[in-house]
Design a protein around this motif. Structure first.
Motif, PDB file in Angstrom:
ATOM      1  N   VAL A 145      44.691  39.202  14.050  1.00 18.73           N
ATOM      2  CA  VAL A 145      45.676  39.146  15.134  1.00 18.73           C
ATOM      3  C   VAL A 145      45.624  40.460  15.912  1.00 18.73           C
ATOM      4  N   ALA A 146      45.487  40.356  17.237  1.00 16.73           N
ATOM      5  CA  ALA A 146      45.461  41.547  18.084  1.00 16.73           C
ATOM      6  C   ALA A 146      46.889  41.993  18.405  1.00 16.73           C
ATOM      7  N   LEU A 147      47.068  43.297  18.537  1.00 19.21           N
ATOM      8  CA  LEU A 147      48.374  43.865  18.868  1.00 19.21           C
ATOM      9  C   LEU A 147      48.259  44.591  20.211  1.00 19.21           C
ATOM     10  N   HIS A 148      49.028  44.141  21.187  1.00 19.86           N
ATOM     11  CA  HIS A 148      48.999  44.718  22.537  1.00 19.86           C
ATOM     12  C   HIS A 148      50.385  45.238  22.896  1.00 19.86           C
ATOM     13  N   HIS A 149      50.399  46.273  23.734  1.00 20.06           N
ATOM     14  CA  HIS A 149      51.674  46.828  24.208  1.00 20.06           C
ATOM     15  C   HIS A 149      51.659  46.954  25.717  1.00 20.06           C
ATOM     16  N   LEU A 150      52.768  46.540  26.343  1.00 16.05           N
ATOM     17  CA  LEU A 150      52.947  46.663  27.791  1.00 16.05           C
ATOM     18  C   LEU A 150      54.235  47.434  28.051  1.00 16.05           C
ATOM     19  N   PRO A 151      54.168  48.642  28.601  1.00 11.95           N
ATOM     20  CA  PRO A 151      55.399  49.313  29.018  1.00 11.95           C
ATOM     21  C   PRO A 151      56.023  48.560  30.192  1.00 11.95           C
ATOM     22  N   TRP A 152      57.342  48.595  30.284  1.00 14.77           N
ATOM     23  CA  TRP A 152      58.008  47.922  31.401  1.00 14.77           C
ATOM     24  C   TRP A 152      57.523  48.466  32.740  1.00 14.77           C
ATOM     25  N   SER A 153      57.201  49.759  32.796  1.00 16.88           N
ATOM     26  CA  SER A 153      56.701  50.330  34.053  1.00 16.88           C
ATOM     27  C   SER A 153      55.365  49.709  34.437  1.00 16.88           C
ATOM     28  N   GLU A 154      54.532  49.363  33.455  1.00 14.12           N
ATOM     29  CA  GLU A 154      53.257  48.703  33.762  1.00 14.12           C
ATOM     30  C   GLU A 154      53.478  47.264  34.208  1.00 14.12           C
ATOM     31  N   VAL A 155      54.438  46.580  33.599  1.00 13.25           N
ATOM     32  CA  VAL A 155      54.767  45.219  34.035  1.00 13.25           C
ATOM     33  C   VAL A 155      55.250  45.236  35.482  1.00 13.25           C
ATOM     34  N   LEU A 156      56.123  46.196  35.815  1.00 12.90           N
ATOM     35  CA  LEU A 156      56.627  46.305  37.181  1.00 12.90           C
ATOM     36  C   LEU A 156      55.498  46.649  38.150  1.00 12.90           C
ATOM     37  N   THR A 157      54.610  47.540  37.750  1.00 15.63           N
ATOM     38  CA  THR A 157      53.482  47.899  38.606  1.00 15.63           C
ATOM     39  C   THR A 157      52.592  46.693  38.878  1.00 15.63           C
ATOM     40  N   THR A 158      52.310  45.900  37.856  1.00 17.45           N
ATOM     41  CA  THR A 158      51.488  44.707  38.034  1.00 17.45           C
ATOM     42  C   THR A 158      52.153  43.721  38.980  1.00 17.45           C
ATOM     43  N   ALA A 159      53.467  43.553  38.863  1.00 18.26           N
ATOM     44  CA  ALA A 159      54.192  42.636  39.739  1.00 18.26           C
ATOM     45  C   ALA A 159      54.137  43.102  41.194  1.00 18.26           C
ATOM     46  N   VAL A 160      54.365  44.387  41.426  1.00 19.51           N
ATOM     47  CA  VAL A 160      54.344  44.911  42.796  1.00 19.51           C
ATOM     48  C   VAL A 160      52.950  44.800  43.397  1.00 19.51           C
ATOM     49  N   MET A 161      51.926  45.152  42.644  1.00 22.62           N
ATOM     50  CA  MET A 161      50.562  45.083  43.158  1.00 22.62           C
ATOM     51  C   MET A 161      50.148  43.654  43.465  1.00 22.62           C
ATOM     52  N   GLN A 162      50.578  42.705  42.618  1.00 25.12           N
ATOM     53  CA  GLN A 162      50.221  41.307  42.863  1.00 25.12           C
ATOM     54  C   GLN A 162      50.901  40.778  44.117  1.00 25.12           C
ATOM     55  N   LYS A 163      52.153  41.117  44.322  1.00 29.07           N
ATOM     56  CA  LYS A 163      52.884  40.593  45.475  1.00 29.07           C
ATOM     57  C   LYS A 163      52.514  41.300  46.774  1.00 29.07           C
ATOM     58  N   GLU A 164      52.421  42.628  46.748  1.00 29.42           N
ATOM     59  CA  GLU A 164      52.259  43.379  47.983  1.00 29.42           C
ATOM     60  C   GLU A 164      50.805  43.584  48.387  1.00 29.42           C
ATOM     61  N   TYR A 165      49.875  43.582  47.424  1.00 30.96           N
ATOM     62  CA  TYR A 165      48.499  43.948  47.748  1.00 30.96           C
ATOM     63  C   TYR A 165      47.499  42.835  47.450  1.00 30.96           C
ATOM     64  N   ARG A 166      47.536  42.278  46.237  1.00 22.28           N
ATOM     65  CA  ARG A 166      46.584  41.221  45.918  1.00 22.28           C
ATOM     66  C   ARG A 166      46.967  39.888  46.532  1.00 22.28           C
ATOM     67  N   GLY A 167      48.273  39.630  46.604  1.00 22.29           N
ATOM     68  CA  GLY A 167      48.755  38.436  47.282  1.00 22.29           C
ATOM     69  C   GLY A 167      49.061  37.278  46.348  1.00 22.29           C
ATOM     70  N   ALA A 169      49.463  33.037  46.714  1.00 26.41           N
ATOM     71  CA  ALA A 169      49.106  31.979  47.653  1.00 26.41           C
ATOM     72  C   ALA A 169      50.324  31.213  48.163  1.00 26.41           C
ATOM     73  N   ASP A 170      51.259  30.885  47.279  1.00 25.24           N
ATOM     74  CA  ASP A 170      52.420  30.083  47.668  1.00 25.24           C
ATOM     75  C   ASP A 170      53.577  30.993  48.095  1.00 25.24           C
ATOM     76  N   PRO A 171      54.144  30.812  49.298  1.00 29.86           N
ATOM     77  CA  PRO A 171      55.245  31.682  49.755  1.00 29.86           C
ATOM     78  C   PRO A 171      56.467  31.627  48.842  1.00 29.86           C
ATOM     79  N   ASP A 172      56.791  30.446  48.335  1.00 26.48           N
ATOM     80  CA  ASP A 172      57.946  30.336  47.442  1.00 26.48           C
ATOM     81  C   ASP A 172      57.715  31.095  46.141  1.00 26.48           C
ATOM     82  N   GLN A 173      56.488  31.019  45.619  1.00 25.47           N
ATOM     83  CA  GLN A 173      56.183  31.763  44.408  1.00 25.47           C
ATOM     84  C   GLN A 173      56.224  33.267  44.658  1.00 25.47           C
ATOM     85  N   ALA A 174      55.791  33.683  45.844  1.00 25.45           N
ATOM     86  CA  ALA A 174      55.877  35.104  46.202  1.00 25.45           C
ATOM     87  C   ALA A 174      57.330  35.566  46.230  1.00 25.45           C
TER      88      ALA A 174
END
Length: 449
Positions: A145-167, A169-174
């Protein structure tokens, strides 16, 4: 009553959060639900952990048998694509709550018994090295079993980058992803930023000032680990603004053996009272290094730039100065000549603008590199706010990138230029080199006397 006091309706409200248990349950449910609803965001979080690019399903507080009792992990994620399934348990902590070894080992046992692939932990703890887990567990439980850790700051960074930069597709999902970002950025969500240098900070600062710090002191290892975590957090925060992934500047050995990095930083701190870490920013001319001088209460940010490989020394200095039009006058420049040892010539930018020759020691030696550095005052408090060490480091990193680093470009050699016919000068050929033998390519006139 004025409309300015009205609160806008939010998809994920922060009101009504009473206690850490409610805070964790709401954060877990909101995050997992948005991972299922916004396909791009779900993939951005799960694919780096080994999941396939498939449909994401999520559940909260799934009961499992554990010995004579039951265990309730905070969540479960299942990603399926075709015949392949990837399943992971999720354990979430918010606020100042930290992950517990016993609880994680129980969940690793459950995951192994159920044939799951991984255990994902999410908390405000930021490991100093990417891929390292903040909680020590029995490594025998990690064989299947693999053990992974995500800091909340990394989760927030991923969310911002996906919405503002990577995009998305669906406006409602955005819009749904934007609501998650609003929630995580709210103080009541429990997804806090880096806010504490630890209980050993004051003791260590006093020991460094008195010259009594030893490499065996537990305070030294704790503080250098938190300093690396702070620099990594600074990179995540800057990456949200730039829309790119910023990672710590570590060697392969330091990534594979985090203890080596800790030992080196402790030795540096005990010998001269400083701690240094770096960040690699895509597209930047070089890595951004941050040095915290605990004894002198100073923070220095610097970047090393390769000098042009052609031109006179003054030309090479002017090439650098022209790129620093927006930089403060108190930025320090240092030049390094080829085959020279020790420090180079150093002067403030204000003086070099007036006299570039100040950076030239021996005109006969070739300038190979420059160092651009900026100093600022370091805070002394362990927390955040005015006069705090954390805020002074974050401010120094942001200011140095904005005023200096983003304006620097590497030197590019000019391509060779075609000469015009007027520039081509026919050189006379000595008579002894002229061929008099008749060739098959010669015309009839070649044989005439």
């Amino acid at each position: 009553m004025s409309e300015d006091t009205w609160l806008a309706a939010r998809l994920i409200p922060t009101s009504g959060i009473n206690g850490a248990e409610e805070q964790e349950r709401r954060a877990t449910s909101a995050l997992l639900a948005v991972m299922c609803a916004v396909r791009e965001f779900g993939r951005a979080l799960t694919q780096p952990l080994g999941a396939p690019a498939g449909n994401v399903q999520a559940y909260i507080e799934v009961p499992f048998k554990l010995g004579d009792g039951k265990a309730f992990p905070d969540g479960l994620i299942r990603v399926s694509r075709g015949q392949r399934e990837w399943t992971a348990l999720v354990e979430v902590k918010t606020g100042g709550n930290e992950l517990r070894t016993e609880q994680l080992e129980n969940y690793l046992d459950i995951a192994r018994e159920q044939g799951f692939d991984a255990l994902i932990t999410i908390s405000n703890q930021i490991p100093p090295v990417p891929g390292q887990h903040p909680t020590a567990v029995d490594k025998r439980r990690l064989k299947k079993v693999a053990l992974h850790h995500l800091p909340w700051s990394e989760v927030l960074t991923t969310a911002v980058m996906q919405k503002e930069y990577r995009g998305v597709a669906d406006p409602d999902q955005a819009w749904v992803l934007g609501e998650l970002i609003r929630y995580l950025e709210h103080p009541k969500s429990g997804a806090l930023e880096f806010s504490d240098m630890g209980p050993n900070w004051v003791t260590l600062r006093e020991s460094v000032g008195a010259g009594t710090l030893r490499a065996t002191d537990a305070a030294a290892a704790d503080v250098v680990g938190r300093f690396d975590a702070l620099v990594r957090f600074a990179g995540l925060k800057l990456g949200r603004r730039l829309g790119t992934e910023i990672v710590p500047a570590l060697s392969r050995r330091e990534l594979a053996e985090p203890a080596v990095r800790t030992q080196a930083l402790v030795a540096q701190l005990t010998s001269n009272g400083t701690m240094m870490a770096g960040l690699r920013i895509p597209g930047a001319v070089g890595a951004l290094f941050i040095t915290a001088d605990v004894r002198a209460a100073r923070i220095t940010c610097h970047v090393d730039v390769d000098a042009p490989r052609e031109g006179r020394p003054t030309t090479r200095v002017n090439w650098l100065v022209r790129q620093l039009k927006q930089a403060p006058e108190n930025v320090r420049l240092e030049s390094f000549a080829a085959y020279s040892r020790g420090p180079g010539n150093a002067e403030l930018l204000k003086a070099v603008r007036e006299n570039p020759g100040l950076l030239i020691g021996d005109p006969s030696k070739e300038l190979k590199a420059f160092r651009v550095a900026a100093n600022s005052t370091a805070g002394t408090k362990r927390g955040t706010g005015r006069g705090a060490f954390i805020d002074s480091v974050l401010t120094a990193v942001d200011d140095f990138y904005e005023q200096v680093l983003q304006n620097l470009k590497p030197w590019m050699q000019a391509p060779p230029r075609l000469r015009s016919p007027e520039e081509v000068v026919a050189e006379p050929v000595p008579p002894s080199l002229i061929s008099t033998a008749i060739s098959s390519q010669d015309g009839p006139e070649a044989g005439a006397p």
